[in-house]
Motif scaffolding. Structure first.
Motif, mmCIF file in Angstrom:
data_model
loop_
_atom_site.group_PDB
_atom_site.id
_atom_site.type_symbol
_atom_site.label_atom_id
_atom_site.label_comp_id
_atom_site.label_asym_id
_atom_site.label_seq_id
_atom_site.Cartn_x
_atom_site.Cartn_y
_atom_site.Cartn_z
ATOM 1 N N SER A 85 0.849 -1.192 0.000
ATOM 2 C CA SER A 85 0.000 0.000 0.000
ATOM 3 C C SER A 85 0.882 1.239 0.000
ATOM 4 O O SER A 85 2.083 1.173 0.270
ATOM 5 C CB SER A 85 -0.934 0.013 1.209
ATOM 6 N N ALA A 86 0.245 2.367 -0.296
ATOM 7 C CA ALA A 86 0.970 3.638 -0.316
ATOM 8 C C ALA A 86 -0.007 4.772 -0.077
ATOM 9 O O ALA A 86 -1.201 4.652 -0.358
ATOM 10 C CB ALA A 86 1.669 3.826 -1.655
ATOM 11 N N SER A 87 0.525 5.862 0.448
ATOM 12 C CA SER A 87 -0.274 7.080 0.578
ATOM 13 C C SER A 87 0.645 8.275 0.385
ATOM 14 O O SER A 87 1.855 8.184 0.591
ATOM 15 C CB SER A 87 -0.964 7.147 1.942
ATOM 16 N N ILE A 88 0.045 9.375 -0.029
ATOM 17 C CA ILE A 88 0.807 10.604 -0.214
ATOM 18 C C ILE A 88 0.064 11.733 0.486
ATOM 19 O O ILE A 88 -1.158 11.844 0.378
ATOM 20 C CB ILE A 88 1.061 10.902 -1.710
ATOM 21 N N ASP A 89 0.813 12.516 1.244
ATOM 22 C CA ASP A 89 0.264 13.664 1.956
ATOM 23 C C ASP A 89 0.878 14.913 1.332
ATOM 24 O O ASP A 89 2.072 15.182 1.505
ATOM 25 C CB ASP A 89 0.618 13.555 3.442
ATOM 26 N N ALA A 139 5.673 17.093 -0.158
ATOM 27 C CA ALA A 139 4.814 15.938 0.111
ATOM 28 C C ALA A 139 5.581 14.903 0.928
ATOM 29 O O ALA A 139 6.810 14.867 0.893
ATOM 30 C CB ALA A 139 4.326 15.313 -1.190
ATOM 31 N N THR A 140 4.834 14.081 1.652
ATOM 32 C CA THR A 140 5.398 12.926 2.344
ATOM 33 C C THR A 140 4.686 11.693 1.812
ATOM 34 O O THR A 140 3.459 11.680 1.700
ATOM 35 C CB THR A 140 5.198 13.032 3.867
ATOM 36 N N ILE A 141 5.475 10.683 1.480
ATOM 37 C CA ILE A 141 4.927 9.444 0.938
ATOM 38 C C ILE A 141 5.242 8.312 1.899
ATOM 39 O O ILE A 141 6.371 8.190 2.378
ATOM 40 C CB ILE A 141 5.497 9.157 -0.465
ATOM 41 N N GLU A 142 4.224 7.508 2.183
ATOM 42 C CA GLU A 142 4.398 6.310 3.002
ATOM 43 C C GLU A 142 4.196 5.098 2.114
ATOM 44 O O GLU A 142 3.221 5.033 1.367
ATOM 45 C CB GLU A 142 3.386 6.279 4.146
ATOM 46 N N LYS A 143 5.137 4.160 2.192
ATOM 47 C CA LYS A 143 5.059 2.920 1.417
ATOM 48 C C LYS A 143 5.075 1.737 2.382
ATOM 49 O O LYS A 143 5.911 1.675 3.270
ATOM 50 C CB LYS A 143 6.275 2.785 0.482
ATOM 51 N N LYS A 144 4.148 0.823 2.181
ATOM 52 C CA LYS A 144 4.146 -0.430 2.940
ATOM 53 C C LYS A 144 4.469 -1.537 1.943
ATOM 54 O O LYS A 144 3.820 -1.673 0.912
ATOM 55 C CB LYS A 144 2.784 -0.686 3.562
#
Length: 151
Positions: A85-89, A139-144
């Protein structure tokens, strides 16, 4: 562990990947172990959105594969590594060249291997900041990721 490909081949593969060429993404491999990369992207007519700032999809895509590639490079062919999964703020509009710095330490790689050996899988989470030319957060990106040993 034996690396999948050499630093030179990794550099060539990434920098000549057609979606990155089109978006203007450039990658520098910062060490011989291929555990640290810097990715940058200039603002061009091909990655600008309607209001003249970096298109959010381009900001994400410039960061998409790198934690997975670094981990695959260090775990070798005996492991499966997938994005889970991933999200971007988004924090502020990107109006200049942007950059992101990716690094996975040897200790983190060892802890992932240990968790896979103990639990059968690991779902490590990584975060990366996208900064503009003035080191302001865009931006900050989180990767799982999902990691498992091949049967």
């Amino acid at each position: 562990m034996k690396k999948l490909i050499s630093k030179k081949m990794l550099y060539r593969f990434i920098n000549f990947y057609p979606p990155f060429i089109g978006a203007g993404v450039k990658v520098r491999v910062l060490n011989d172990e291929c555990s640290e990369l810097e990715v940058s992207m200039k603002l061009t007519r091909f990655n600008k959105n309607y209001v003249g700032t970096h298109f959010g999809g381009s900001l994400y895509s410039m960061c998409d594969p790198f934690y997975m590639l670094i981990l695959m490079q260090h775990l070798g062919r005996d492991y499966l590594v997938w994005d889970k999964s991933a999200s971007i703020d988004f924090r502020r509009p990107g109006r200049t060249k942007v950059k992101a710095h990716f690094k996975i330490s040897k200790d983190r790689i060892k802890s992932i291997i240990d968790e896979v050996n103990e639990l059968g899988k690991c779902e490590p989470i990584f975060n990366v900041d996208v900064l503009d030319e003035n080191d302001k957060l865009v931006a900050t990106i989180e990767k799982k990721l999902w990691v498992k040993k091949k049967s």
